[in-house]
Design a protein around this motif. Structure first.
Motif, PDB file in Angstrom:
ATOM      1  N   ALA A  30     -52.328   1.153 -66.362  1.00  0.00           N
ATOM      2  CA  ALA A  30     -50.994   1.012 -65.790  1.00  0.00           C
ATOM      3  C   ALA A  30     -50.907   1.635 -64.405  1.00  0.00           C
ATOM      4  O   ALA A  30     -49.991   1.342 -63.647  1.00  0.00           O
ATOM      5  CB  ALA A  30     -49.959   1.647 -66.722  1.00  0.00           C
ATOM      6  N   GLN A  32     -51.176   2.214 -60.647  1.00  0.00           N
ATOM      7  CA  GLN A  32     -51.263   1.258 -59.539  1.00  0.00           C
ATOM      8  C   GLN A  32     -51.328   2.016 -58.225  1.00  0.00           C
ATOM      9  O   GLN A  32     -50.934   3.186 -58.141  1.00  0.00           O
ATOM     10  CB  GLN A  32     -50.043   0.332 -59.547  1.00  0.00           C
ATOM     11  CG  GLN A  32     -49.893  -0.476 -60.834  1.00  0.00           C
ATOM     12  CD  GLN A  32     -48.675  -1.375 -60.779  1.00  0.00           C
ATOM     13  OE1 GLN A  32     -48.588  -2.262 -59.937  1.00  0.00           O
ATOM     14  NE2 GLN A  32     -47.733  -1.144 -61.686  1.00  0.00           N
ATOM     15  N   SER A  33     -51.842   1.340 -57.192  1.00  0.00           N
ATOM     16  CA  SER A  33     -51.964   1.977 -55.879  1.00  0.00           C
ATOM     17  C   SER A  33     -50.875   1.473 -54.939  1.00  0.00           C
ATOM     18  O   SER A  33     -50.309   0.398 -55.133  1.00  0.00           O
ATOM     19  CB  SER A  33     -53.346   1.691 -55.279  1.00  0.00           C
ATOM     20  OG  SER A  33     -53.503   0.302 -55.068  1.00  0.00           O
ATOM     21  N   LEU A  34     -50.599   2.286 -53.924  1.00  0.00           N
ATOM     22  CA  LEU A  34     -49.631   1.888 -52.900  1.00  0.00           C
ATOM     23  C   LEU A  34     -50.093   2.423 -51.556  1.00  0.00           C
ATOM     24  O   LEU A  34     -50.805   3.436 -51.472  1.00  0.00           O
ATOM     25  CB  LEU A  34     -48.240   2.421 -53.217  1.00  0.00           C
ATOM     26  CG  LEU A  34     -47.953   3.915 -52.933  1.00  0.00           C
ATOM     27  CD1 LEU A  34     -46.490   4.117 -52.629  1.00  0.00           C
ATOM     28  CD2 LEU A  34     -48.374   4.780 -54.093  1.00  0.00           C
ATOM     29  N   GLU A  52     -43.790   0.116 -48.555  1.00  0.00           N
ATOM     30  CA  GLU A  52     -45.139  -0.415 -48.525  1.00  0.00           C
ATOM     31  C   GLU A  52     -45.329  -1.317 -47.313  1.00  0.00           C
ATOM     32  O   GLU A  52     -44.374  -1.737 -46.664  1.00  0.00           O
ATOM     33  CB  GLU A  52     -45.433  -1.167 -49.821  1.00  0.00           C
ATOM     34  CG  GLU A  52     -45.400  -0.257 -51.055  1.00  0.00           C
ATOM     35  CD  GLU A  52     -45.787  -1.002 -52.322  1.00  0.00           C
ATOM     36  OE1 GLU A  52     -46.966  -0.896 -52.707  1.00  0.00           O
ATOM     37  OE2 GLU A  52     -44.925  -1.681 -52.892  1.00  0.00           O
ATOM     38  N   GLU A  89     -51.431   6.708 -55.711  1.00  0.00           N
ATOM     39  CA  GLU A  89     -51.472   6.030 -57.002  1.00  0.00           C
ATOM     40  C   GLU A  89     -50.284   6.494 -57.832  1.00  0.00           C
ATOM     41  O   GLU A  89     -49.864   7.656 -57.734  1.00  0.00           O
ATOM     42  CB  GLU A  89     -52.790   6.342 -57.732  1.00  0.00           C
ATOM     43  CG  GLU A  89     -54.015   5.789 -57.020  1.00  0.00           C
ATOM     44  CD  GLU A  89     -55.310   6.161 -57.739  1.00  0.00           C
ATOM     45  OE1 GLU A  89     -55.224   6.897 -58.754  1.00  0.00           O
ATOM     46  OE2 GLU A  89     -56.389   5.729 -57.286  1.00  0.00           O
ATOM     47  N   TYR A  90     -49.746   5.585 -58.647  1.00  0.00           N
ATOM     48  CA  TYR A  90     -48.574   5.935 -59.437  1.00  0.00           C
ATOM     49  C   TYR A  90     -48.628   5.235 -60.795  1.00  0.00           C
ATOM     50  O   TYR A  90     -49.333   4.244 -60.988  1.00  0.00           O
ATOM     51  CB  TYR A  90     -47.290   5.551 -58.699  1.00  0.00           C
ATOM     52  CG  TYR A  90     -47.109   4.055 -58.483  1.00  0.00           C
ATOM     53  CD1 TYR A  90     -46.352   3.289 -59.382  1.00  0.00           C
ATOM     54  CD2 TYR A  90     -47.681   3.412 -57.386  1.00  0.00           C
ATOM     55  CE1 TYR A  90     -46.187   1.919 -59.190  1.00  0.00           C
ATOM     56  CE2 TYR A  90     -47.522   2.047 -57.182  1.00  0.00           C
ATOM     57  CZ  TYR A  90     -46.778   1.308 -58.092  1.00  0.00           C
ATOM     58  OH  TYR A  90     -46.615  -0.040 -57.914  1.00  0.00           O
ATOM     59  N   ASN A  91     -47.882   5.766 -61.719  1.00  0.00           N
ATOM     60  CA  ASN A  91     -47.730   5.175 -63.057  1.00  0.00           C
ATOM     61  C   ASN A  91     -46.240   5.057 -63.321  1.00  0.00           C
ATOM     62  O   ASN A  91     -45.524   6.063 -63.402  1.00  0.00           O
ATOM     63  CB  ASN A  91     -48.398   6.071 -64.103  1.00  0.00           C
ATOM     64  CG  ASN A  91     -48.473   5.399 -65.463  1.00  0.00           C
ATOM     65  OD1 ASN A  91     -47.796   4.397 -65.716  1.00  0.00           O
ATOM     66  ND2 ASN A  91     -49.277   5.946 -66.354  1.00  0.00           N
ATOM     67  N   ARG A  92     -45.770   3.826 -63.408  1.00  0.00           N
ATOM     68  CA  ARG A  92     -44.344   3.542 -63.553  1.00  0.00           C
ATOM     69  C   ARG A  92     -43.587   4.125 -62.365  1.00  0.00           C
ATOM     70  O   ARG A  92     -43.790   3.701 -61.243  1.00  0.00           O
ATOM     71  CB  ARG A  92     -43.840   4.057 -64.894  1.00  0.00           C
ATOM     72  CG  ARG A  92     -44.486   3.341 -66.085  1.00  0.00           C
ATOM     73  CD  ARG A  92     -43.934   3.801 -67.405  1.00  0.00           C
ATOM     74  NE  ARG A  92     -44.572   3.084 -68.504  1.00  0.00           N
ATOM     75  CZ  ARG A  92     -44.331   3.322 -69.785  1.00  0.00           C
ATOM     76  NH1 ARG A  92     -43.447   4.271 -70.133  1.00  0.00           N
ATOM     77  NH2 ARG A  92     -44.953   2.630 -70.729  1.00  0.00           N
TER      78      ARG A  92
END
Length: 550
Positions: A30, A32-34, A52, A89-92
């Motif tokens: 889950a 994801q990168s930004l 972004e 990077e983040y999760n939700r």
């Protein structure tokens, strides 16, 4: 039936064992990168908003587990600034990791692209040894096609120094050939060396407080401030008696003398490395004669042996470098800690500088008579070359080449001329039938045999009067009385007799009204100079002839 129940029971047990793994796997997937820019943040409520590259805006929670970094250095949320470019990077709705940079735009990293970041430990022509944040060392290679960017400007690879912080980009995942690199700007430079008594009881708000602070300037420790506050970032290195110590042990060392190498971080003095004096201080300004890498010791020209280790602060070209950057024959100031014959180096401040920062560069400075000027080629006779800070004479001829990008300046007319004018006019001795024709002379700054910039004069200067001086610009002035001038602190003159750099005890003021000014392989104007610039200069007492911004 009994067998079916057994199978179902085993299946249930396996599901129970696999469920945590599957949940962790799902969580990992889950993430994801930004990439983009910080457009808003709230340190009290611990959230940050990122726009972004594609224009989408997202707001994320920042928790105690979120890893925040600037130039790979751990920081707090309030150290980040709106407008910074970030990768994370983040999760939700929760950030896992966020990286930013204190200087130039890091650029977009394409999906699957390979990127490495760290400190340059060693440069050997096309080979670069990079020390990563993890401590691991990796070797990469440059080519003539490698693009280097510094302060958003394309610069030659020769501007690289050992100790520079860089980001390396590669076109292929498994390649060790550098496609392009981003070089950190002047924020990597050591702004000052401080010495003082540690007031551990006043260490609040991520700051150190020094009493009776001194600054190392013009070759000696000088009184600076009664109380000096210096910020620090998380986990910056602290050494005592040659050993790394936990930061929270500083409270037991109140009143101890400390040495701090500080750099400028967003306008504030920030500690980069600290050494605590354990015994007695001795200072040497001498040449390092021999180095024993196995014993981690070197011998000075005066036969004094000094130990060093990971705690020693090595400074070269205003950057903290690895001890392996030191070579025999190096001129240095050594601040040692010890008693009797036993001494450990707290600071090794390397004086050595030359036109080239490393063996990547092949730049030279010539002086000589213009024997002939042909289309795209000149010949110097009875020429001199600045070799390791001394003029070396040759009684033969030297061919050099110029092109449409060569900077050509006629000092008699005080104007820049075109290559066509240079060729058309009779600057060369052999181009006039008149036997009493006066010769023209040239100062030429070259990249190999290609002239990058040349100054033309009718009168030959006395090279015997000239000396090479290095230092840091402290003041820039331009007045009607003397014209453009700079004042250097921490200045040193090269002594041919002693074959070493001789520190000046006072600032040095030099007029540069008629000097050739070079930075990053191009001619610059007086207005391009800045306080804090490191300078390599050729001067005739008060008159500057050649000034190279390092």
């Amino acid at each position: 039936m009994k067998k079916l129940k057994t199978v179902l029971l085993i299946f249930a047990i396996l599901c129970g064992m696999l469920l945590p793994f599957l949940q962790d796997k799902k969580t990992a997937l889950a993430a994801q990168s930004l990439e983009g820019y910080i457009i808003d943040m709230n340190t009290q409520e611990s959230w940050i908003k990122v726009e972004e590259y594609n224009g989408n805006q997202k707001q994320f929670k920042v928790t105690a587990d979120t890893a925040l970094n600037i130039d790979q250095i751990p920081v707090y949320l309030n150290d980040l600034k709106i407008g910074m470019e970030v990768y994370g990077e983040y999760n939700r709705d929760t950030l896992i990791y966020l990286e930013s940079w204190s200087t130039e735009n890091p650029g977009y990293i394409p999906p699957g692209g390979k990127v490495r970041a760290g400190i340059i430990k060693k440069i050997d022509r096309d080979q670069i040894i990079l020390r990563l944040t993890s401590g691991k060392e990796e070797t990469y290679y440059t080519t003539p096609a490698t693009i280097a960017i510094k302060n958003s400007v394309n610069v030659p690879l020769s501007t690289l120094y050992e100790g520079d912080w860089v980001r390396l980009y590669f076109d292929e995942k498994d390649s060790d050939i550098i496609s392009r690199m981003k070089i950190q700007g002047d924020s990597v430079k050591i702004k000052a060396l401080y010495k003082g008594q540690l007031d551990a009881a006043s260490m609040v708000d991520d700051a150190l407080v020094l009493k009776n602070a001194q600054i190392f300037q013009n070759g000696s420790w000088q009184e600076y401030k009664n109380i000096l506050r210096i910020d620090y970032l998380t986990n910056f290195p602290v050494y005592y008696a040659g050993k790394a110590i936990p930061f929270n042990n500083l409270k037991y060392l109140q009143g101890k003398t400390i040495y701090i190498a500080a750099k400028d971080f967003f306008g504030k003095d920030t500690a980069e490395k600290m050494v605590i004096k354990s015994q007695y201080e001795t200072t040497f300004s001498d040449k390092i004669q021999e180095i024993n890498w196995y014993a981690s010791a070197f011998e000075l020209k005066n036969k004094r042996n000094i130990d060093f280790n990971e705690g020693t602060i090595f400074i070269k070209n205003q950057r903290i470098v690895d001890g392996y950057s030191v070579t025999p024959g190096t001129d240095a100031l050594v601040v040692a800690d010890g008693k009797g014959e036993k001494a450990l180096a707290s600071i090794v401040y390397i004086y050595d500088q030359d036109i080239n920062n490393s063996n990547i560069g092949q730049y030279y400075f010539y002086s000589g008579k213009l024997e002939s000027v042909l289309e795209n080629k000149v010949t110097l006779s009875d020429f001199f070359i600045l070799n390791h800070n001394d003029w070396e004479s040759f009684d033969d001829e030297k061919e050099l080449y110029y092109d449409n990008d060569t900077y050509i300046f006629d000092m008699e007319k005080m104007k820049k001329i075109t290559p066509e004018e240079f060729f058309a006019m009779d600057y060369g001795v052999g181009e006039s039938s008149s036997s009493d024709r006066k010769s023209w002379y040239a100062y030429a700054y070259t990249d190999g045999d290609r002239i990058a910039a040349v100054v033309l004069k009718k009168d030959m200067d006395s090279l015997l009067r000239q000396r090479v001086t290095i230092g840091t610009i402290n003041k820039i002035e331009n007045d009607g009385a003397i014209g453009a001038s700079v004042t250097l602190t921490d200045a040193k003159d090269w002594s041919s007799r002693n074959e070493k750099w001789m520190p000046k005890s006072l600032p040095v003021k030099v007029r540069i009204e008629k000097a050739l000014l070079i930075k990053d392989d191009r001619v610059i104007s007086f207005e391009d100079l800045q306080a804090g610039d490191s300078i390599y200069m050729l001067r005739d007492d008060f008159e500057g002839k050649f000034l190279l911004v390092k």
